[in-house]
Design a protein around this motif. Structure first.
Motif, PDB file in Angstrom:
ATOM      1  N   UNK A   1     -45.274  11.963 -28.851  1.00 45.42           N
ATOM      2  CA  UNK A   1     -44.745  11.842 -27.480  1.00 45.42           C
ATOM      3  C   UNK A   1     -45.522  10.543 -26.523  1.00 45.42           C
ATOM      4  N   UNK A   2     -44.788   9.632 -26.012  1.00 45.08           N
ATOM      5  CA  UNK A   2     -45.218   8.931 -25.080  1.00 45.08           C
ATOM      6  C   UNK A   2     -44.939   9.191 -23.541  1.00 45.08           C
ATOM      7  N   UNK A   3     -45.978   9.332 -22.538  1.00 47.14           N
ATOM      8  CA  UNK A   3     -45.637   9.383 -21.191  1.00 47.14           C
ATOM      9  C   UNK A   3     -44.893   8.069 -20.783  1.00 47.14           C
ATOM     10  N   UNK A   4     -44.090   8.155 -19.905  1.00 54.08           N
ATOM     11  CA  UNK A   4     -43.344   7.163 -19.545  1.00 54.08           C
ATOM     12  C   UNK A   4     -43.143   7.033 -17.997  1.00 54.08           C
ATOM     13  N   UNK A   5     -43.854   5.872 -17.338  1.00 50.41           N
ATOM     14  CA  UNK A   5     -43.792   5.615 -16.058  1.00 50.41           C
ATOM     15  C   UNK A   5     -42.702   4.433 -15.660  1.00 50.41           C
ATOM     16  N   UNK A   6     -43.196   3.565 -15.647  1.00 53.16           N
ATOM     17  CA  UNK A   6     -42.525   2.291 -15.435  1.00 53.16           C
ATOM     18  C   UNK A   6     -41.700   2.096 -16.771  1.00 53.16           C
ATOM     19  N   UNK A   7     -42.398   1.829 -17.888  1.00 57.68           N
ATOM     20  CA  UNK A   7     -41.760   1.814 -19.110  1.00 57.68           C
ATOM     21  C   UNK A   7     -41.724   0.186 -19.707  1.00 57.68           C
ATOM     22  N   UNK A   8     -42.110  -0.642 -18.983  1.00 55.14           N
ATOM     23  CA  UNK A   8     -42.098  -2.163 -19.293  1.00 55.14           C
ATOM     24  C   UNK A   8     -42.879  -2.470 -20.660  1.00 55.14           C
ATOM     25  N   UNK A   9     -44.033  -1.769 -20.790  1.00 53.89           N
ATOM     26  CA  UNK A   9     -44.645  -2.143 -22.074  1.00 53.89           C
ATOM     27  C   UNK A   9     -44.064  -1.424 -23.307  1.00 53.89           C
ATOM     28  N   UNK A  10     -43.596  -0.268 -23.141  1.00 55.01           N
ATOM     29  CA  UNK A  10     -43.121   0.607 -24.031  1.00 55.01           C
ATOM     30  C   UNK A  10     -41.801   0.139 -24.536  1.00 55.01           C
ATOM     31  N   UNK A  11     -41.030  -0.596 -23.770  1.00 53.38           N
ATOM     32  CA  UNK A  11     -39.757  -0.957 -24.057  1.00 53.38           C
ATOM     33  C   UNK A  11     -40.087  -2.326 -24.832  1.00 53.38           C
ATOM     34  N   UNK A  12     -40.916  -3.278 -24.381  1.00 52.21           N
ATOM     35  CA  UNK A  12     -41.097  -4.468 -24.820  1.00 52.21           C
ATOM     36  C   UNK A  12     -41.488  -4.253 -26.315  1.00 52.21           C
ATOM     37  N   UNK A  13     -42.617  -3.617 -26.619  1.00 54.15           N
ATOM     38  CA  UNK A  13     -43.097  -3.111 -27.936  1.00 54.15           C
ATOM     39  C   UNK A  13     -42.269  -2.564 -28.551  1.00 54.15           C
ATOM     40  N   UNK A  14     -41.034  -1.679 -28.214  1.00 51.56           N
ATOM     41  CA  UNK A  14     -40.051  -1.033 -29.246  1.00 51.56           C
ATOM     42  C   UNK A  14     -39.022  -2.274 -29.387  1.00 51.56           C
ATOM     43  N   UNK A  15     -38.798  -3.030 -28.793  1.00 55.70           N
ATOM     44  CA  UNK A  15     -37.841  -4.200 -28.746  1.00 55.70           C
ATOM     45  C   UNK A  15     -38.249  -5.149 -29.918  1.00 55.70           C
ATOM     46  N   UNK A  16     -39.653  -5.301 -30.035  1.00 59.11           N
ATOM     47  CA  UNK A  16     -40.575  -6.129 -30.980  1.00 59.11           C
ATOM     48  C   UNK A  16     -40.652  -5.312 -32.263  1.00 59.11           C
ATOM     49  N   UNK A  17     -40.649  -4.053 -32.351  1.00 61.90           N
ATOM     50  CA  UNK A  17     -40.636  -3.133 -33.430  1.00 61.90           C
ATOM     51  C   UNK A  17     -42.075  -2.939 -33.951  1.00 61.90           C
ATOM     52  N   UNK A  18     -42.926  -3.176 -32.789  1.00 63.01           N
ATOM     53  CA  UNK A  18     -44.383  -3.055 -32.828  1.00 63.01           C
ATOM     54  C   UNK A  18     -44.860  -1.420 -32.732  1.00 63.01           C
TER      55      UNK A  18
ATOM     56  N   UNK B   1     -49.697 -10.391 -10.692  1.00 61.75           N
ATOM     57  CA  UNK B   1     -49.723  -9.851 -12.125  1.00 61.75           C
ATOM     58  C   UNK B   1     -48.143 -10.151 -12.493  1.00 61.75           C
ATOM     59  N   UNK B   2     -47.786 -10.780 -13.343  1.00 55.78           N
ATOM     60  CA  UNK B   2     -46.345 -10.976 -13.722  1.00 55.78           C
ATOM     61  C   UNK B   2     -45.423 -11.535 -12.653  1.00 55.78           C
ATOM     62  N   UNK B   3     -44.031 -11.758 -12.709  1.00 48.29           N
ATOM     63  CA  UNK B   3     -43.321 -12.158 -11.717  1.00 48.29           C
ATOM     64  C   UNK B   3     -42.952 -10.965 -11.064  1.00 48.29           C
ATOM     65  N   UNK B   4     -41.953 -11.558  -9.719  1.00 46.45           N
ATOM     66  CA  UNK B   4     -41.468 -10.156  -8.663  1.00 46.45           C
ATOM     67  C   UNK B   4     -40.728  -9.388  -9.585  1.00 46.45           C
ATOM     68  N   UNK B   5     -39.954  -9.713 -10.427  1.00 47.74           N
ATOM     69  CA  UNK B   5     -38.918  -8.832 -11.248  1.00 47.74           C
ATOM     70  C   UNK B   5     -39.909  -7.569 -11.855  1.00 47.74           C
ATOM     71  N   UNK B   6     -40.831  -8.203 -12.605  1.00 47.79           N
ATOM     72  CA  UNK B   6     -41.669  -7.058 -13.439  1.00 47.79           C
ATOM     73  C   UNK B   6     -42.497  -6.456 -12.436  1.00 47.79           C
ATOM     74  N   UNK B   7     -43.081  -6.866 -11.367  1.00 48.51           N
ATOM     75  CA  UNK B   7     -43.704  -6.191 -10.387  1.00 48.51           C
ATOM     76  C   UNK B   7     -42.855  -4.919  -9.864  1.00 48.51           C
ATOM     77  N   UNK B   8     -41.415  -5.349  -9.919  1.00 46.18           N
ATOM     78  CA  UNK B   8     -40.629  -3.837  -9.557  1.00 46.18           C
ATOM     79  C   UNK B   8     -40.728  -2.909 -10.712  1.00 46.18           C
ATOM     80  N   UNK B   9     -41.114  -3.149 -11.855  1.00 44.55           N
ATOM     81  CA  UNK B   9     -40.905  -2.316 -12.933  1.00 44.55           C
ATOM     82  C   UNK B   9     -42.372  -1.752 -13.262  1.00 44.55           C
ATOM     83  N   UNK B  10     -43.408  -2.728 -13.177  1.00 43.35           N
ATOM     84  CA  UNK B  10     -44.541  -2.286 -13.752  1.00 43.35           C
ATOM     85  C   UNK B  10     -45.381  -1.242 -12.754  1.00 43.35           C
ATOM     86  N   UNK B  11     -45.948  -0.043 -13.131  1.00 42.32           N
ATOM     87  CA  UNK B  11     -46.546   0.941 -12.245  1.00 42.32           C
ATOM     88  C   UNK B  11     -48.081   0.856 -12.321  1.00 42.32           C
TER      89      UNK B  11
END
Length: 278
Positions: A31-48, A100-110
């Motif tokens: 299991x992964x704990x999921x807060x904002x999920x931006x990094x989990x989603x990015x890594x999953x899309x890349x298959x890493x 850190x990052x742009x405004x769109x990502x600042x609204x997702x990164x926790x």
């Protein structure tokens, strides 16, 4: 979107989250704990790094707290960088997150995601190190820990297996102290840092924390002692601060280690001069 099958849990309480973790382990899941999920989603899309189960903590009230309570600024792990900045409850943390990052990502990164993620810079840790913030965790058996960030962080956050951060508490008086935030990048304003420095002034002395120099952020009490020594010239302070760096700085696509030392010296000079003149 993650184009894989995985189990999704969204508990309502801290204990439900820890119980879900135990249940998923018994089912041979990771299991992964999921807060904002931006990094989990990015890594999953890349298959890493593709999760087979996620536990979404955004529905837990303690993870969404953003308030002053009992003399502390209390921030939940699922609170976004943008929410922290807009609240103005912790100005140094707010401005650090705004770079850190742009405004769109600042609204997702926790806050919890930035602290615990795999990206090495973890810049939101700098204000927490300077203010000796307390991190509250919940373990897989429903038992939590309250530890100062300096005890929980050593090059990385030292969480136990199945443990997750749900809240950060900071003495409100320290969040109001005079501060400096300086971020040096190789190209764009929004980029990974060559060097990020945060300072906090308490009782006429500077506390300093750094990111970008190594594969982890750090605060050095030895460097602080040198910077605050009134018997040294600025040049002597800079020479000694460089000699007290824990290792030779990182070389990567942002810049060489030698260039990082150059940026470190010049940035530190600006900070010392500003502090002494003011």
């Amino acid at each position: 979107m993650i184009a894989d099958n995985f189990i999704y849990c969204k508990p309502d309480t801290l204990r439900e989250a820890s119980a879900a973790y135990r249940t998923l382990l018994r089912e041979d899941k990771t299991p992964f704990y999921y807060g904002g999920g931006s990094e989990i989603i990015t890594m999953a899309r890349a298959g890493s790094r593709i999760p087979d189960a996620v536990i979404d903590i955004k529905g837990i009230p303690e993870c969404n707290t953003l308030e002053i309570n009992d003399g502390d600024v209390v921030i939940g792990a699922a609170v976004t960088l943008n929410q922290i900045q807009e609240s103005k409850l912790f100005p140094l943390l707010g401005i650090t997150g705004s770079r850190i990052a742009d405004h769109t990502n600042q609204c997702r990164i926790t806050l919890g995601g930035n602290i615990c993620g795999t990206i090495i810079y973890k810049e939101t840790l700098l204000p927490l190190l300077l203010t000796d913030s307390t991190i509250l965790t919940m373990g897989p058996r429903g038992r939590g820990r309250n530890l100062s960030v300096s005890k929980l962080f050593d090059r990385q956050i030292k969480l136990l297996k199945g443990e997750f951060i749900y809240q950060i508490r900071t003495d409100v008086s320290l969040t109001k102290a005079v501060f400096t935030h300086v971020k040096k990048t190789a190209n764009e304003k929004i980029d990974y840092p060559l060097l990020t420095v945060c300072t906090l002034e308490t009782e006429g002395k500077l506390r300093l924390a750094f990111s970008g120099m190594y594969s982890h952020p750090f605060r050095s009490k030895n460097i602080e002692d040198v910077i605050n020594c009134s018997d040294l010239t600025i040049e002597e302070k800079l020479d000694m601060a460089l000699s007290l760096l824990p290792d030779f700085p990182l070389t990567d696509s942002e810049g060489s280690g030698e260039y990082r030392k150059f940026v470190f010296r010049n940035t530190l000079r600006e900070i010392i001069e500003r502090h002494e003149n003011d």
